[in-house]
Design an enzyme around this catalytic site. Structure first.
Site: not given
Ligand code: UD1
Ligand code: MG
Length: 466
Positions: A15, A107, A231, A355, A384, A390, A444
């Protein structure tokens, strides 16, 4: 304890309508079978036998290596001819030197160790003890048939084999029993399948015990929830809500303020200090620790993360394998990945991904930025749109940013790279060589002004004829 445990886990779970074996479906992030193993672990069984069948390889892989070497073994039941047949397969793997055997259902995941202890105490090494529960609707269950005069258990009758009178009995067998190992082994090997389902019923050992004069006793489950089986997806979701409600209540009893106990999911362990507030829709996975006064905004996901005192995680943030220092502010919409370590008072704002990086006290990355494999000094302001480049396509490299450095907006920091303390990186710079401390580094193109340039004019469309 001198105990064998048998966990029946061979059934198909038709089921569930799933390719996954039933006992590997997850409740609060942990497989059904693992919940049962965890409940049994506290009993100190010297031998645990898991009976596998449907999806045996996957089920066996899921339990491999648990417990002291050799204490957990799997036996296969092919084909599955009933619960009695399942225990028959387990008999050769039982340790006959362990006097008691406990039979569990793979179960029935929320069974409590205290209930199992009470059942084992009732069995006392000599009796057959059945865990029972009284249900308003007993349809489908094996009924506990008692002697009218003495009240002693005479037999368990399966629903499909029961008479109309027997179907009126509301005391049912939960599928869990404890018995002397030697007797249970002998009884299950003697079972027959002359019944409505042509199955070997484990429950027929009750009549055998009665015939031999072995006492049959019952212990009552602590409630319906701990003996409910899974079930179907509906039942799985129902148990999930019951378990999450229990966990939410335990948190609130410990003083945690949940905006809504119906809207939190703890799929592991959540340890909270005093005065923690958790808004709606949060998910906690693995091991999460929240210090005193921590606030978690709506719809956050925290996995294997520690948040220190007074820190605030604003809504829609995702933290995994992270450490958030005291008084830090994270989010909304922040992503902290494994190895993100924020010091005290650090700010990580919206759409910032971190990270494998440490940010020292007071460092800020407030908007739209990426810090990967970086060591960021105290009070650094990271603008920002800036990112650490990396990864060179083959290897990862580190970026080191000294204390009080100011990285303008939209910078690409090409690692390996060191930015000295107090350095300023002009906005829009791609920096591929180390920037000295205390100076402005900018990379730049200069802005030019084109004299006499005119903005193009919009061409006028001719009016439509007619
Ligand atoms: C069983 C009991 C019933 C009890 C009910 C409680 C028997 C004959 N009946 O019925 O008295 O009220 O549990 O939920 O025991 N399994 C195997 N191999 C098999 C058959 C089953 O490993 O050949 C496993 C299933 O995967 C499951 C457990 O045994 O985990 C129980 O089997 P199930 O078919 O659900 O038994 P019920 O008919 O519910
Ligand atoms: Mg069942």
């Amino acid at each position: 304890m001198a105990l064998n445990v048998v966990i029946m886990a061979a059934g198909k779970g038709t089921r569930m309508k799933s390719a996954r074996p039933k006992v590997l479906h997850r409740l609060a992030g942990t497989s059904l079978l693992q919940h049962v193993l965890d409940a049994a672990a506290g009993l100190g069984a010297a031998r645990t036998v898991v009976v596998t069948g449907h999806g045996a390889e996957a089920v066996e892989a899921s339990v491999a290596g648990q417990g002291p070497a050799g204490s957990l073994v799997c036996v296969r039941q092919m084909p599955q001819l009933g619960t009695g047949h399942a225990v028959q397969q387990a008999v050769p793997a039982l340790d006959p030197a362990l006097p008691a055997t406990l039979v569990l259902n793979g179960d029935v995941p929320l069974i409590r160790p205290d209930t199992l202890r009470a059942l084992l105490a009732a069995s006392a090494g000599t009796k057959l003890a059945l865990l029972t529960v009284t249900l308003a609707d007993a349809t489908g269950y094996g009924r506990i048939v008692r002697d009218a005069a003495t009240g002693l258990v005479r037999a368990i009758v399966e629903h499909k084999d029961a008479s109309a009178a027997e179907r009126g009995i509301r005391e049912v067998y939960t599928g869990i029993m404890a018995a002397p190992t030697a007797l249970l082994s002998r009884w299950v090997l003697a079972l027959a399948n002359d019944n409505a389902q042509r199955e070997y019923y484990l429950t027929d050992v009750v009549a055998m015990a009665v015939a031999e004069g072995v006492p049959v006793v019952t212990a009552a489950a602590g409630g319906e929830t701990e003996v409910l089986g899974v079930n179907s997806p509906l039942q799985l979701a129902d148990l999930e809500r019951r378990l999450q409600r229990q966990r939410a209540e335990a948190l609130m009893e410990a003083g945690v303020r949940l905006a809504d106990p119906a809207r939190i999911d703890v799929r592991g362990t959540l340890a909270c200090g005093p005065d923690v507030e958790i808004d709606v829709g949060c998910v906690f996975e693995g091991e999460v620790t929240l210090g005193e006064g921590v606030r978690i905004g709506a719809n956050c996901v925290l996995r294997d993360t520690r948040v220190d005192d007074g820190a605030v995680i604003h809504p829609f943030s995702h933290l995994e394998g992270a450490r958030v220092g005291p008084g830090a502010l994270v989010g909304p919409f922040a992503r902290l990945r494994p190895g993100a370590e924020l010091g005290p008072e650090v700010h990580v704002g919206n759409f910032v991904e971190v990270k494998n990086s440490t940010l020292a006290r007071g460092a800020k990355a407030n908007h739209l930025a990426y810090l990967g494999d970086a060591t960021v000094g105290e009070r650094v302001n990271y603008g920002a749109g800036s990112i650490t480049a990396n990864y060179d396509g083959a290897n990862k490299h580190r970026t080191v940013i000294g204390a009080d450095a100011h990285v303008g907006s939209n910078c690409v920091l090409v690692a390996p790279l060191t930015i000295g303390a107090g350095a300023t990186i002009g906005g829009g710079s791609t920096v591929a060589k180390d920037a000295p401390a205390g100076q402005l580094t900018v990379a730049r193109a200069k802005a030019v002004t084109v004299p006499g340039w005119k903005r193009p004019q919009k061409v006028q469309k001719a009016p439509k004829a007619g």
